[in-house]
Scaffold this motif. Structure first.
Motif, PDB file in Angstrom:
ATOM      1  N   THR A 142      34.711  61.093  -6.303  1.00  0.00           N
ATOM      2  CA  THR A 142      35.555  60.972  -5.107  1.00  0.00           C
ATOM      3  C   THR A 142      34.945  61.740  -3.949  1.00  0.00           C
ATOM      4  O   THR A 142      34.924  61.253  -2.818  1.00  0.00           O
TER       5      THR A 142
ATOM      6  N   VAL B  80      38.912  51.649  -3.340  1.00  0.00           N
ATOM      7  CA  VAL B  80      38.568  52.612  -2.287  1.00  0.00           C
ATOM      8  C   VAL B  80      38.088  51.868  -1.038  1.00  0.00           C
ATOM      9  O   VAL B  80      38.508  52.173   0.084  1.00  0.00           O
TER      10      VAL B  80
ATOM     11  N   TRP C 119      42.023  57.737   1.191  1.00  0.00           N
ATOM     12  CA  TRP C 119      41.030  57.901   0.136  1.00  0.00           C
ATOM     13  C   TRP C 119      41.666  57.678  -1.218  1.00  0.00           C
ATOM     14  O   TRP C 119      42.872  57.548  -1.339  1.00  0.00           O
ATOM     15  N   PRO C 120      40.870  57.697  -2.259  1.00  0.00           N
ATOM     16  CA  PRO C 120      41.383  57.451  -3.595  1.00  0.00           C
ATOM     17  C   PRO C 120      42.549  58.379  -3.917  1.00  0.00           C
ATOM     18  O   PRO C 120      42.555  59.552  -3.547  1.00  0.00           O
TER      19      PRO C 120
END
Length: 136
Positions: A20, A66, A129-130
């Motif tokens: 990530t 993502v 974001w994730p």
């Protein structure tokens, strides 16, 4: 000097966090599982296993999500052309981006943009974001 590990942080968590960070920090949206594994210093098997264990999905599905979530953010910025967005999130052509976006959302990027602007979605001021989602 011994580093204490939190009991709830497993090696799999660490791998997912590192991946990530590579995406968030470097904007590297198009890394294959092998390239990501090499970037964070683990085997491809460890990467895939960690993603399945922690996220419940495959690495390839995670990175596709993502990219899609980043596309949502970028599409509400009228200053960006859809072709620019495609390249920004790691697609090698706008056509590939449009096809993937349509497959994942059921609408084209231009239709999604039009509808988002009509709704007044204002995601452009923050990144997604994730682990976060615009579609809750």
């Amino acid at each position: 000097h011994k580093t204490e590990l939190r009991a709830d942080i497993t090696p799999a968590h660490t791998i997912v966090e590192q991946a990530t960070a590579v995406v968030c920090r470097d904007g590297r949206f198009s890394l294959t599982a092998l390239e990501m594994a090499q970037a964070i210093g683990v085997s491809q098997w460890q990467l895939r296993s960690a993603f399945k264990s922690i996220t419940g999905s495959r690495y390839s599905d995670w990175i596709a999500n993502v990219r899609l979530e980043k596309a949502y953010v970028l599409l509400v910025d009228p200053a960006l052309q859809i072709s620019q967005i495609a390249f920004m999130i790691g697609y090698n052509s706008p056509a590939n981006f449009s096809t993937a976006f349509l497959r994942q959302t059921g609408v084209t990027p231009s239709k999604w943009r039009h509808d988002a602007m009509k709704r007044g979605d204002g995601y452009s001021s923050r990144d997604v974001w994730p682990g976060t989602s615009l579609r809750q």
